[in-house]
Design a protein around this motif. Structure first.
Motif, mmCIF file in Angstrom:
data_model
loop_
_atom_site.group_PDB
_atom_site.id
_atom_site.type_symbol
_atom_site.label_atom_id
_atom_site.label_comp_id
_atom_site.label_asym_id
_atom_site.label_seq_id
_atom_site.Cartn_x
_atom_site.Cartn_y
_atom_site.Cartn_z
ATOM 1 N N LEU A 146 4.598 -37.417 -11.000
ATOM 2 C CA LEU A 146 3.177 -37.188 -10.733
ATOM 3 C C LEU A 146 2.979 -36.396 -9.443
ATOM 4 O O LEU A 146 2.224 -35.409 -9.407
ATOM 5 C CB LEU A 146 2.464 -38.537 -10.639
ATOM 6 C CG LEU A 146 0.996 -38.523 -10.199
ATOM 7 C CD1 LEU A 146 0.126 -37.952 -11.299
ATOM 8 C CD2 LEU A 146 0.533 -39.933 -9.838
ATOM 9 N N SER A 147 3.663 -36.804 -8.374
ATOM 10 C CA SER A 147 3.477 -36.140 -7.080
ATOM 11 C C SER A 147 4.079 -34.735 -7.062
ATOM 12 O O SER A 147 3.543 -33.834 -6.416
ATOM 13 C CB SER A 147 4.074 -36.988 -5.958
ATOM 14 O OG SER A 147 5.462 -37.146 -6.124
ATOM 15 N N LYS A 148 5.205 -34.515 -7.767
ATOM 16 C CA LYS A 148 5.773 -33.168 -7.825
ATOM 17 C C LYS A 148 4.886 -32.236 -8.630
ATOM 18 O O LYS A 148 4.685 -31.067 -8.261
ATOM 19 C CB LYS A 148 7.181 -33.212 -8.419
ATOM 20 C CG LYS A 148 8.242 -33.747 -7.485
ATOM 21 C CD LYS A 148 8.397 -32.899 -6.222
ATOM 22 C CE LYS A 148 8.936 -31.514 -6.500
ATOM 23 N NZ LYS A 148 9.139 -30.729 -5.244
ATOM 24 N N SER A 196 17.488 -34.067 -22.093
ATOM 25 C CA SER A 196 16.577 -33.563 -21.074
ATOM 26 C C SER A 196 16.246 -34.655 -20.068
ATOM 27 O O SER A 196 15.871 -35.766 -20.431
ATOM 28 C CB SER A 196 15.286 -33.055 -21.726
ATOM 29 O OG SER A 196 14.351 -32.678 -20.744
ATOM 30 N N TYR A 197 16.408 -34.326 -18.788
ATOM 31 C CA TYR A 197 15.869 -35.193 -17.738
ATOM 32 C C TYR A 197 14.371 -34.922 -17.729
ATOM 33 O O TYR A 197 13.941 -33.770 -17.646
ATOM 34 C CB TYR A 197 16.519 -34.838 -16.401
ATOM 35 C CG TYR A 197 16.102 -35.726 -15.253
ATOM 36 C CD1 TYR A 197 16.168 -37.107 -15.347
ATOM 37 C CD2 TYR A 197 15.660 -35.174 -14.048
ATOM 38 C CE1 TYR A 197 15.803 -37.919 -14.290
ATOM 39 C CE2 TYR A 197 15.290 -35.982 -12.988
ATOM 40 C CZ TYR A 197 15.364 -37.356 -13.115
ATOM 41 O OH TYR A 197 14.984 -38.165 -12.074
ATOM 42 N N LYS A 198 13.548 -35.925 -17.819
ATOM 43 C CA LYS A 198 12.109 -35.724 -18.006
ATOM 44 C C LYS A 198 11.316 -36.860 -17.387
ATOM 45 O O LYS A 198 11.886 -37.861 -16.935
ATOM 46 C CB LYS A 198 11.808 -35.632 -19.507
ATOM 47 C CG LYS A 198 12.352 -36.810 -20.315
ATOM 48 C CD LYS A 198 12.293 -36.544 -21.798
ATOM 49 C CE LYS A 198 12.940 -37.685 -22.585
ATOM 50 N NZ LYS A 198 12.962 -37.418 -24.036
ATOM 51 N N LEU A 199 10.011 -36.676 -17.353
ATOM 52 C CA LEU A 199 9.169 -37.731 -16.789
ATOM 53 C C LEU A 199 9.216 -38.960 -17.684
ATOM 54 O O LEU A 199 9.267 -38.865 -18.909
ATOM 55 C CB LEU A 199 7.735 -37.233 -16.587
ATOM 56 C CG LEU A 199 6.870 -36.869 -17.807
ATOM 57 C CD1 LEU A 199 6.116 -38.087 -18.350
ATOM 58 C CD2 LEU A 199 5.874 -35.786 -17.420
ATOM 59 N N ASP A 200 9.259 -40.105 -17.044
ATOM 60 C CA ASP A 200 9.391 -41.364 -17.763
ATOM 61 C C ASP A 200 8.826 -42.469 -16.893
ATOM 62 O O ASP A 200 8.318 -42.233 -15.792
ATOM 63 C CB ASP A 200 10.862 -41.618 -18.100
ATOM 64 C CG ASP A 200 11.020 -42.503 -19.337
ATOM 65 O OD1 ASP A 200 10.040 -43.175 -19.717
ATOM 66 O OD2 ASP A 200 12.123 -42.522 -19.901
ATOM 67 N N ARG A 201 8.981 -43.695 -17.339
ATOM 68 C CA ARG A 201 8.421 -44.826 -16.608
ATOM 69 C C ARG A 201 9.104 -45.020 -15.253
ATOM 70 O O ARG A 201 8.462 -45.382 -14.280
ATOM 71 C CB ARG A 201 8.548 -46.100 -17.450
ATOM 72 C CG ARG A 201 7.889 -45.961 -18.809
ATOM 73 C CD ARG A 201 7.968 -47.229 -19.622
ATOM 74 N NE ARG A 201 7.411 -47.027 -20.957
ATOM 75 C CZ ARG A 201 6.989 -47.992 -21.751
ATOM 76 N NH1 ARG A 201 7.078 -49.252 -21.354
ATOM 77 N NH2 ARG A 201 6.484 -47.719 -22.937
ATOM 78 N N THR A 233 10.746 -25.625 -5.002
ATOM 79 C CA THR A 233 11.866 -26.326 -5.631
ATOM 80 C C THR A 233 11.331 -27.297 -6.674
ATOM 81 O O THR A 233 10.535 -28.188 -6.359
ATOM 82 C CB THR A 233 12.686 -27.101 -4.586
ATOM 83 O OG1 THR A 233 13.208 -26.176 -3.631
ATOM 84 C CG2 THR A 233 13.836 -27.843 -5.243
ATOM 85 N N GLY A 234 11.743 -27.119 -7.915
ATOM 86 C CA GLY A 234 11.252 -27.957 -9.002
ATOM 87 C C GLY A 234 12.209 -29.085 -9.336
ATOM 88 O O GLY A 234 13.223 -29.306 -8.662
ATOM 89 N N THR A 235 11.889 -29.803 -10.380
ATOM 90 C CA THR A 235 12.733 -30.878 -10.888
ATOM 91 C C THR A 235 12.417 -31.092 -12.358
ATOM 92 O O THR A 235 11.254 -30.995 -12.772
ATOM 93 C CB THR A 235 12.503 -32.189 -10.116
ATOM 94 O OG1 THR A 235 13.146 -33.261 -10.819
ATOM 95 C CG2 THR A 235 11.028 -32.518 -9.987
ATOM 96 N N ASP A 236 13.438 -31.369 -13.137
ATOM 97 C CA ASP A 236 13.217 -31.636 -14.559
ATOM 98 C C ASP A 236 12.511 -32.967 -14.787
ATOM 99 O O ASP A 236 12.149 -33.290 -15.924
ATOM 100 C CB ASP A 236 14.555 -31.627 -15.308
ATOM 101 C CG ASP A 236 15.010 -30.214 -15.648
ATOM 102 O OD1 ASP A 236 14.258 -29.262 -15.329
ATOM 103 O OD2 ASP A 236 16.103 -30.047 -16.220
ATOM 104 N N ALA A 237 12.308 -33.738 -13.713
ATOM 105 C CA ALA A 237 11.550 -34.983 -13.829
ATOM 106 C C ALA A 237 10.095 -34.724 -14.204
ATOM 107 O O ALA A 237 9.389 -35.635 -14.636
ATOM 108 C CB ALA A 237 11.605 -35.764 -12.519
ATOM 109 N N THR A 238 9.649 -33.469 -14.066
ATOM 110 C CA THR A 238 8.264 -33.124 -14.427
ATOM 111 C C THR A 238 8.149 -32.585 -15.856
ATOM 112 O O THR A 238 7.045 -32.276 -16.305
ATOM 113 C CB THR A 238 7.707 -32.059 -13.464
ATOM 114 O OG1 THR A 238 8.523 -30.880 -13.550
ATOM 115 C CG2 THR A 238 7.719 -32.569 -12.037
ATOM 116 N N ARG A 239 9.256 -32.483 -16.558
ATOM 117 C CA ARG A 239 9.195 -31.999 -17.936
ATOM 118 C C ARG A 239 8.512 -33.045 -18.813
ATOM 119 O O ARG A 239 8.647 -34.248 -18.585
ATOM 120 C CB ARG A 239 10.596 -31.715 -18.477
ATOM 121 C CG ARG A 239 11.320 -30.607 -17.735
ATOM 122 C CD ARG A 239 12.644 -30.290 -18.386
ATOM 123 N NE ARG A 239 12.468 -29.634 -19.674
ATOM 124 C CZ ARG A 239 13.469 -29.190 -20.441
ATOM 125 N NH1 ARG A 239 14.716 -29.344 -20.038
ATOM 126 N NH2 ARG A 239 13.234 -28.619 -21.584
#
Length: 613
Positions: A432-434, A420-425, A386-392
């Motif tokens: 990082l963990s995903k 885009s939902y993406k990695l951010d502060r 299962t992924g997440t757009d937080a890793t984009r």
């Protein structure tokens, strides 16, 4: 007179300005009712109506008389402005001695009777009908009618005022969002009448129990359930989303599934729970694994295994191995012609140890998978994470959406942005963990499959990055629990990134470094994680054979699940604003890139084409 009746409340509280006038009218009407032939100071017309009505209701026993006010009270009332006549002035004309039929303007609400507005008081008084004996009902029936006014049968006025206030705040919230530029997908979502009604009803249903977490949380989850259903309906009718949803109904009777982190429930509210429900429709057999106990009425083609230590760095591997070996034996003996698919849905977003827990869980699964599947035919199994757009990558631009307000070919379309939902502060350590999970599990699959390939073992391409990620997580464990603390640690130690050199315990004291220096280090950290994200996508594109055995469910941005319901409700009951509006302020703006749970489940299945880029 009944204790606490409307009559008693009405005549024992200062609802009308002229108490003595009210008593005089009451007394004279009662006397007229008993002896209508005698003139008791009641006008002739009223006496005639009382005389000619055989079924006139009895008013009841004598109410408590209002004592005269003190001089101090009278003095205070003379100074205060009032829209009603003064209580010290008695009308001389008998026709004017009818305060129960005064206009609505003469009604003065007080604190002791705060549940009625002026309009409700006037309506209540008119229902007494003391001077209209044609009502023809007894006291109990009349009492019920009056209580209905107070208890909501005839729209309590205060509740309407509260609803109007919440409605106004709700509309102000929508107005702010609709004015945002550039226009986003939230406009399309809110154009759906069913979605709008679900949100509006929730906003206008505020009550005194909203500050109670135990009461508000179930109502928030009900909101999410209704909203997810409406979002899914809207997506099915749109080409952008429907191409993904079409895979949801594809037959899966050739699949033997194992869902780590899933369980069977009759009314699922999470992604993993809905995934299990979908697989149950036509899958050959399913194993589910979670901390929960087995369901009493689970389907016959499902076995649930309770495992409480999957996230433990010492016991986790053995629990994964036990499940994998049991599922493998069942599969080889009973369903050899099917394909075994392992769904890894375990991911933790919040908590003091969420970052390290995600990595430990992936490591446990990796080691168990390699040990259990070493001699297994590589053509007949697959792993889905299962992924997440937080890793984009942080540089992701998102997508555009063509919105046609009607289905006619000539209608103009409006370009909407899907940010885009993406990695951010704010989600740095979660992203990082995903990403660490993706790398670790992919390396296990590469190790099991690359032996047949005439290339360098692919798992060697993953290991250097995995070691970098684990060093980041070590910093998280030693005190850098937030992105800001990580930035300070990086700047204090004058590191281009915190992966170079030794890693002493970081100082948590306030850093006096100039703001631009901190910003520089923050940008470096984001850029470093961007590179890790892009590198994974590059490896998956380059090693095409790996895609046959490993897949990340991409395109999952925001879903309204208990993952959000619980923390939002916790914050809402502590906020100074209306709790329901607080929740909606979190929910509605996220409609700009939110998807239904149904859409998230569909993204776990291989797609030949998709609306998502």
């Amino acid at each position: 007179m009944r204790e606490g009746s409307v009559f008693q409340r009405l005549y024992s509280t200062p609802t009308i300005a002229s108490h003595n006038n009210r008593w005089n009218v009451f007394n004279k009407l009662e006397k007229t009712r008993k002896n209508p032939e005698k003139n008791w100071g009641v006008d002739k017309k009223t006496r005639e109506r009382i005389r000619n009505t055989a079924s006139a209701p009895s008013i009841g026993t004598r109410p408590r008389r209002i004592r005269s006010k003190t001089d101090a009270t009278k003095k205070k009332e003379r100074k205060a402005p009032s829209s009603s006549p003064s209580s010290s002035t008695k009308p001389s004309d008998s026709n004017n001695r009818r305060p129960l039929l005064k206009s609505k303007k003469s009604v003065v609400p007080t604190q002791s009777n705060a549940k009625r507005s002026a309009a409700a008081d006037a309506k209540l008084l008119s229902k007494l009908a003391v001077i209209n004996p044609k009502i023809g009902v007894n006291d109990d029936d009349l009492q019920k009618q009056l209580d209905d006014v107070l208890n909501g049968e005839e729209e309590p006025q205060l509740d309407n005022v509260l609803k109007d206030e919440k409605k106004e705040e709700f509309e102000n919230l929508l107005s702010t969002i609709q004015k945002q530029t550039p226009p986003t997908l939230v406009l399309w979502r809110l154009s759906n009448e069913k979605i709008f009604k679900v949100l509006k009803d929730f906003a206008c249903s505020s009550d005194k129990n909203d500050r109670n977490f135990e009461i508000l949380l179930p109502q928030t989850q009900v909101l999410f359930n209704h909203l997810n259903s409406r979002l899914a309906e809207q997506e099915r009718d749109n080409r952008y989303f429907s191409s993904t949803l079409s895979n949801l109904n594809s037959p899966r009777n050739d699949e033997f599934s194992v869902v780590f982190g899933g369980k069977y429930v009759t009314k699922p509210v999470s992604i993993s729970g809905n995934l299990v429900s979908r697989l149950l429709k036509d899958n050959a057999f399913i194993y589910t694994v979670s901390r929960s106990k087995p369901h009493d009425n689970a389907p016959k083609n499902l076995i649930h295994m309770q495992s409480k230590n999957l996230t433990d760095d010492k016991l986790g591997k053995e629990e994964f191995l036990k499940v994998l070996n049991m599922a493998r034996d069942k599969w080889e003996k009973s369903f050899p012609k099917t394909k075994m698919v392992l769904y890894f849905t375990l991911g933790f977003y919040k908590g003091e140890t969420s970052c390290e827990t995600n990595l430990v869980t992936a490591r446990n699964f990796q080691e168990a998978l390699v040990e259990s599947f070493t001699d297994l035919d590589k053509k007949h199994w697959r792993v889905v994470v299962t992924g997440t757009d937080a890793t984009r990558p942080n540089t992701s631009k998102g997508d555009t959406f063509d919105w046609k307000k009607d289905d006619t070919n000539n209608s103009e379309s409006k370009k909407l942005v899907i940010p885009s939902y993406k990695l951010d502060r704010h989600n740095y350590f979660y992203a990082l963990s995903k990403l660490g999970q993706f790398y670790i599990i992919a390396s296990a699959v590469a190790q099991l499959t690359s032996a047949t390939q005439q290339v360098k073992p692919t798992n060697e391409k993953f290991e250097p990055t995995i070691k970098k990620i684990e060093k980041y997580v070590e910093l998280f464990k030693t005190g850098c629990k937030t992105f800001d603390l990580l930035v300070k640690y990086s700047s204090i130690n004058n590191l281009v990134n915190p992966l170079n050199g030794a890693h002493p315990k970081p100082s948590l004291e306030t850093d006096k470094t100039e703001e631009n220096v901190l910003e520089t280090h923050a940008n470096m950290l984001i850029a470093g994680l961007d590179d890790i994200s892009k590198s994974f996508d590059h490896i998956m594109e380059e090693e095409f054979f790996l895609r046959d055995y490993f897949m990340v469910a991409k395109g999952i941005s925001i879903c309204y699940t208990p993952l959000h319901a619980t923390p939002w409700t916790e914050e809402a009951v502590k906020s100074t604003s209306c709790p329901r509006l607080f929740i909606l302020k979190q929910l509605i703006p996220r409609l700009k890139n939110a998807i239904s749970i149904e859409q998230a489940v569909a993204l776990h299945f291989p797609l030949e084409s998709t609306g998502h880029k």
